[in-house]
Design a protein around this motif. Structure first.
Motif, mmCIF file in Angstrom:
data_model
loop_
_atom_site.group_PDB
_atom_site.id
_atom_site.type_symbol
_atom_site.label_atom_id
_atom_site.label_comp_id
_atom_site.label_asym_id
_atom_site.label_seq_id
_atom_site.Cartn_x
_atom_site.Cartn_y
_atom_site.Cartn_z
ATOM 1 N N LEU A 176 -39.169 -24.340 49.013
ATOM 2 C CA LEU A 176 -40.784 -24.833 49.191
ATOM 3 C C LEU A 176 -41.540 -24.996 47.917
ATOM 4 N N LEU A 177 -41.754 -23.507 47.445
ATOM 5 C CA LEU A 177 -42.474 -23.686 46.577
ATOM 6 C C LEU A 177 -41.985 -25.060 45.160
ATOM 7 N N GLU A 178 -40.566 -24.759 45.163
ATOM 8 C CA GLU A 178 -40.321 -26.633 43.725
ATOM 9 C C GLU A 178 -40.955 -27.260 44.253
ATOM 10 N N ARG A 179 -40.845 -27.698 46.142
ATOM 11 C CA ARG A 179 -41.064 -28.927 46.362
ATOM 12 C C ARG A 179 -43.237 -28.843 45.643
ATOM 13 N N ILE A 180 -43.797 -27.794 45.638
ATOM 14 C CA ILE A 180 -45.148 -27.916 45.732
ATOM 15 C C ILE A 180 -45.101 -27.815 44.545
ATOM 16 N N HIS A 181 -44.717 -27.182 43.398
ATOM 17 C CA HIS A 181 -44.405 -26.942 42.026
ATOM 18 C C HIS A 181 -43.334 -28.536 41.146
ATOM 19 N N ARG A 182 -42.912 -28.914 41.797
ATOM 20 C CA ARG A 182 -42.555 -30.272 40.926
ATOM 21 C C ARG A 182 -43.574 -31.523 41.224
ATOM 22 N N ASP A 183 -43.472 -31.679 42.471
ATOM 23 C CA ASP A 183 -44.772 -33.042 42.355
ATOM 24 C C ASP A 183 -46.023 -32.906 41.504
ATOM 25 N N ASN A 184 -46.824 -31.917 41.415
ATOM 26 C CA ASN A 184 -47.598 -31.245 40.581
ATOM 27 C C ASN A 184 -48.867 -31.777 40.924
ATOM 28 N N LEU A 185 -49.343 -31.763 42.336
ATOM 29 C CA LEU A 185 -49.929 -32.904 42.835
ATOM 30 C C LEU A 185 -51.577 -31.601 42.849
ATOM 31 N N LEU A 186 -51.151 -30.675 43.036
ATOM 32 C CA LEU A 186 -51.883 -29.221 43.970
ATOM 33 C C LEU A 186 -52.606 -28.655 42.399
ATOM 34 N N THR A 187 -53.889 -28.001 42.311
ATOM 35 C CA THR A 187 -53.879 -27.993 41.118
ATOM 36 C C THR A 187 -53.089 -26.083 40.871
ATOM 37 N N PRO A 188 -53.432 -25.687 39.980
ATOM 38 C CA PRO A 188 -52.866 -24.544 39.382
ATOM 39 C C PRO A 188 -53.558 -23.127 40.836
ATOM 40 N N PHE A 189 -54.664 -23.798 41.068
ATOM 41 C CA PHE A 189 -55.531 -22.402 41.712
ATOM 42 C C PHE A 189 -54.909 -22.228 43.184
ATOM 43 N N SER A 190 -55.009 -23.930 43.547
ATOM 44 C CA SER A 190 -54.468 -23.814 44.511
ATOM 45 C C SER A 190 -52.797 -23.112 45.232
ATOM 46 N N ARG A 191 -52.215 -23.558 43.831
ATOM 47 C CA ARG A 191 -50.454 -22.681 44.234
ATOM 48 C C ARG A 191 -50.187 -21.220 44.012
ATOM 49 N N ASN A 192 -51.679 -21.346 42.691
ATOM 50 C CA ASN A 192 -51.371 -19.568 42.990
ATOM 51 C C ASN A 192 -52.072 -19.101 44.315
ATOM 52 N N ILE A 193 -52.571 -19.072 45.010
ATOM 53 C CA ILE A 193 -53.570 -18.424 46.254
ATOM 54 C C ILE A 193 -51.947 -18.520 46.828
ATOM 55 N N LEU A 194 -51.173 -19.929 47.692
ATOM 56 C CA LEU A 194 -50.087 -20.656 47.986
ATOM 57 C C LEU A 194 -48.828 -19.339 47.593
ATOM 58 N N THR A 195 -48.340 -19.540 46.608
ATOM 59 C CA THR A 195 -47.570 -18.461 46.228
ATOM 60 C C THR A 195 -47.771 -16.577 46.685
ATOM 61 N N GLY A 196 -49.354 -16.644 46.700
ATOM 62 C CA GLY A 196 -49.628 -15.058 46.686
ATOM 63 C C GLY A 196 -49.579 -15.353 48.570
ATOM 64 N N VAL A 197 -50.265 -15.934 49.250
ATOM 65 C CA VAL A 197 -49.557 -15.789 50.244
ATOM 66 C C VAL A 197 -48.357 -15.493 50.687
ATOM 67 N N LEU A 198 -46.917 -16.530 50.659
ATOM 68 C CA LEU A 198 -46.123 -15.969 50.483
ATOM 69 C C LEU A 198 -45.505 -14.681 49.938
ATOM 70 N N LYS A 199 -45.912 -13.787 48.876
ATOM 71 C CA LYS A 199 -45.502 -13.001 48.716
ATOM 72 C C LYS A 199 -46.318 -11.898 49.631
ATOM 73 N N SER A 200 -47.485 -11.911 50.344
ATOM 74 C CA SER A 200 -48.226 -11.302 51.090
ATOM 75 C C SER A 200 -47.156 -10.878 51.781
ATOM 76 N N TYR A 201 -46.448 -12.509 52.759
ATOM 77 C CA TYR A 201 -45.413 -12.034 54.514
ATOM 78 C C TYR A 201 -44.079 -11.596 53.761
ATOM 79 N N LYS A 202 -43.862 -11.753 52.051
ATOM 80 C CA LYS A 202 -42.521 -11.381 51.979
ATOM 81 C C LYS A 202 -42.914 -9.528 51.853
ATOM 82 N N LEU A 203 -43.597 -9.211 51.841
ATOM 83 C CA LEU A 203 -44.012 -7.525 51.613
ATOM 84 C C LEU A 203 -44.285 -7.714 53.392
ATOM 85 N N LYS A 204 -44.727 -8.019 53.841
ATOM 86 C CA LYS A 204 -45.244 -7.854 55.291
ATOM 87 C C LYS A 204 -44.633 -7.301 56.467
#
Length: 445
Positions: A176-204
């Protein structure tokens, strides 16, 4: 180019869209300064109605001028508040932390702290993904219509009806993250927030895969993740129809006359389970072979029990959907009984609205697509309606056994599911009324 920024202008669009749907963001997020202006506007509206009835045109005009001034002050205050929210989100320290909510007998849900920053950040990310990747949910009405049409013909076919087991919990983060980063459509800030959400989900969750149920952006991430799987199944030889609505899938193969024996389900599993490591739900997987002779068969799909293969296609409501209608009826009366002990007048008013909503049809307020929903418009492919009589009997039982008011009983008894379906009875509701009606019902149809 899409403006992906977490800016005041974009947040204002989010507020405007929510308001058109009847969701007052300032109330939802406890934005007290803005709520006070709303209260003043409501007070003005009440006074305007009173003065208009009295024929006092001068007072009415003065009140409209006052309301205009309040709105201008509200807009200025909202702009300042949205500006502060935007600045808070831009800070390096900003992160969206998830909270896990365990529900007995159901899958866990996830929420975030009820802050304006979390709300606007997630809504903007959702909009960015939807617009940039063209992600949207399939049209349920069109799918049902197409499936019924295809099952009506006599062509040889092989049908697979299945769904994905633990859909949200099965999505792997890495691809999922590979798809998001590969297409490079989202800004780095948007990608960072999404990555943070998935990390939080993994932890919880304690799991290395999955997206959080209950968070709006997860539906968009799931659709994006499934795009390759959808395409690969559609590319299988002989697939003449493929549809997926969230996790519910139907596939129709039409083999060529010279084609030998094939293991169609095995080919689908090769893609879904082996390549993409997502499991199909065995209990809800059904294969139907109509390549030799037509025979009577049924599948449950998107709320319909579809019978086909011998004569005309017959459609009824699935038992699970009938059960959900019965649950909603019961919940409406349960709420009435409890609320009537405190405020009988309000309880009576809300109950009538809920039964009118359940047994009739309405338009989703302020929706640009003018979407109609209700007993007919949500189930308009029915060919056999005897189940509606059963719902009417259950509603009548609730009225006779749980309502003692001699004034309320006749009001409720005039509403019937079958009448609402056959006469397409229509009832308008405001956005706030729809929110009030839906408040006690958690499961969607």
């Amino acid at each position: 180019m899409l403006d992906q920024s977490f800016s005041v202008d974009n947040f204002q669009r989010i507020v405007d869209l929510a308001n058109r749907k009847g969701v007052h963001v300032e109330d939802k997020l406890s934005m007290d300064a803005i709520k006070k202006f709303n209260e003043q506007i409501r007070d003005c509206n009440s006074k305007i109605r009173t003065k208009r009835k009295a024929g006092d045109k001068t007072a009415v005009k003065a009140l409209y001028d006052t309301k205009k001034e309040i709105r201008e002050n509200k807009n200025s205050a909202l702009h300042l508040e949205l500006e502060q929210i935007s600045q808070n989100i831009a800070k390096k320290s900003f992160k969206i932390q998830l909270k896990k909510v365990d529900i007995p007998g159901a899958k866990s849900l996830y929420t975030t702290s009820n802050t304006p920053e979390n709300y606007f950040a997630l809504k903007q990310i959702q909009r960015n993904i939807s617009r940039l990747f063209g992600v949207k949910q399939a049209n349920r009405y069109a799918i049902v219509e197409q499936v019924i049409s295809l099952l009506s013909d006599n062509f040889p076919k092989f049908i697979i009806r299945t769904d994905i087991k633990d859909f949200y919990e099965s999505i792997r983060h890495e691809p999922l993250l590979e798809r998001i980063h590969r297409d490079n459509l989202l800004t780095p800030f948007s990608r960072n927030i999404l990555t943070g959400v998935l990390k939080s989900y993994k932890l919880k969750s304690g799991s290395t895969k999955g997206v959080p149920r209950g968070i709006g952006v997860s539906a968009y991430l799931a659709e994006l993740y499934m795009r390759n799987i959808d395409n690969e199944i559609q590319d299988l030889q002989g697939v003449t129809y493929y549809a997926r609505y969230v996790d519910d899938i139907v596939i129709i193969f039409t083999p060529s006359p010279t084609e030998g024996s094939r293991q169609y389900l095995a080919e689908v599993k090769e893609i879904v389970e082996k390549k993409h490591q997502i499991r199909l739900n065995t209990a809800k997987t059904k294969t139907i072979d109509l390549t030799a002779n037509g025979s009577s068969n049924t599948i449950d799909y998107l709320g319909y029990k579809i019978s086909f293969g011998s004569g005309a296609v017959k459609t009824q409501l699935t038992q699970s959907k009938i059960n959900r209608y019965r649950e909603r009826i019961k919940s409406a009366f349960d709420h009435y009984v409890n609320l009537s002990k405190i405020n009988e007048k309000l309880a009576r008013k809300v109950l009538v609205k809920r039964i009118r909503f359940l047994t009739g049809n309405t338009r989703l307020a302020n929706n640009k697509k003018n979407i109609l929903v209700g007993i007919y418009y949500s189930n308009n492919h029915l060919t056999h309606r005897n189940q509606l009589d059963g719902l009417d009997n259950y509603l009548s039982w609730q009225i006779s056994h749980r309502i003692s008011s001699r004034h309320l009983k006749p009001r409720l008894q005039k509403y019937r599911f079958k009448d609402g379906y056959e006469q397409k009875r229509f009832s308008p509701f405001t956005p706030s009324e729809l929110l009030e009606i839906m408040e006690v019902w958690k499961k969607p149809f």
